[in-house]
Design an enzyme around this catalytic site. Sequence first.
Site, short mmCIF file in Angstrom:
data_model
loop_
_atom_site.label_atom_id
_atom_site.label_comp_id
_atom_site.label_asym_id
_atom_site.label_seq_id
_atom_site.Cartn_x
_atom_site.Cartn_y
_atom_site.Cartn_z
CE1 TYR A 91 -13.39 -11.57 -15.67
CE2 TYR A 91 -15.77 -11.53 -15.66
CZ TYR A 91 -14.58 -11.02 -15.24
OH TYR A 91 -14.57 -9.93 -14.39
CE LYS A 105 -13.24 -8.84 -17.77
NZ LYS A 105 -14.56 -8.54 -17.24
CB THR A 141 -19.21 -3.33 -15.80
OG1 THR A 141 -17.84 -3.66 -15.53
CG2 THR A 141 -19.40 -1.84 -15.68
CB ILE A 192 -13.02 -6.48 -21.10
CG1 ILE A 192 -12.88 -7.38 -22.34
CG2 ILE A 192 -14.49 -6.23 -20.77
CD1 ILE A 192 -13.45 -8.78 -22.16
O1 LIG Z 1 -17.70 -6.03 -16.61
C1 LIG Z 1 -16.69 -6.67 -16.68
O2 LIG Z 1 -16.68 -7.74 -17.28
C2 LIG Z 1 -15.47 -6.19 -16.01
N1 LIG Z 1 -14.95 -6.91 -15.11
C3 LIG Z 1 -13.80 -6.62 -14.37
C4 LIG Z 1 -14.06 -7.12 -13.00
O3 LIG Z 1 -14.70 -8.12 -12.89
O4 LIG Z 1 -13.63 -6.55 -12.01
C5 LIG Z 1 -13.41 -5.19 -14.46
C6 LIG Z 1 -13.52 -4.68 -15.84
O5 LIG Z 1 -13.26 -3.32 -15.87
C7 LIG Z 1 -14.86 -4.93 -16.39
#
Ligand SMILES: O=C(O)C1=N[C@H](C(=O)O)C[C@H](O)C1
Length: 307
Positions: free
Chosen positions: A141, A170, A50, A212
Amino acid sequence: MDVHHPNLGGLWLPLVTPFRDGALDEASLRRLVRHYAAEPLDGLILAATTGEGLTLDEAETERLVALAAAELAACGRRLPLFLGLSGSDTRKLAKALHHTAPWPVDGYLIACPYYTRPSQEGMVRHFAALADSTARPIMIYNIPYRTGVNLGNAALLEIVARCPNVLGVKDCCAELAQSCELLRLKPASFAVLTGEDASFHPMLAQGAEGGIIASAHVAPRGFAAVRDLLRAGDGAGALAAWHAVDELPRLLFAEPSPAPVKHWLWRAGLIDSAELRLPMTPVSEGLAARIEREMARRQAAARDAAA
Ligand SMILES: O=C(O)C1=N[C@H](C(=O)O)C[C@H](O)C1
């Protein structure tokens, strides 16, 4: 943040990075941080998806971190601040961890290596090397639909067992069965945060520690209410709170993020421009109109509730 007393749960905001005329918009950034410092959030992440982290150069990222940390301190808010990192070269990422060691961040959100599609063993060794390169907490992530590779639960749990500073994930694996298995098998001290805005309530209800959530930019208290009511054991209240925000992810992800969130924040006066960096492009006229209708609807509902 003390590695031995981590608290990575709750509602984290992956902050947008405001731009104006091609540069980091420092005035808007300060305004944003001041605004969110007063909201019931549990942490901020800079330069993540984001935050358009892939479009920032090193000097801009350093400035972003310095300004956000200084503004939080000026507000007297001790909110954990994590930095998003991504890359597919273990050595370069380890160097980035050394290089950013003096920066005022509390930890890192590190995406799985993208494009090259390494093996599970390769990813275990990658994250173990990165965990050895910093004393700070790391959140992994896992987002296969962006990176092209899925970090399976066996490999993730091996990393967690080997690396005391890997404190959370995440989770955007897009497989409910994988997420639920992880929740069942993980150690209690390891936090699972969903990165799927539309799964915030469902995943917290399954036992995830938090999320997140880019959509929380526009309704931080709405998402926080879901978190608080679930923690308080009020399932019916949490569901009602969820129904007040559960349409937002569909609206804010109707076109590539973060364009819709930035449009909303610009129209709300929180940032001076909805500017993005290529290859991201502004929202279409149609989506802009939908966003503005939803903003007006929410403002009217808030006015009615206050009357
Ligand atoms: O910024 C982020 O890290 C996010 N990533 C997710 C994505 O990659 O789609 C969505 C999340 O709301 C925020």
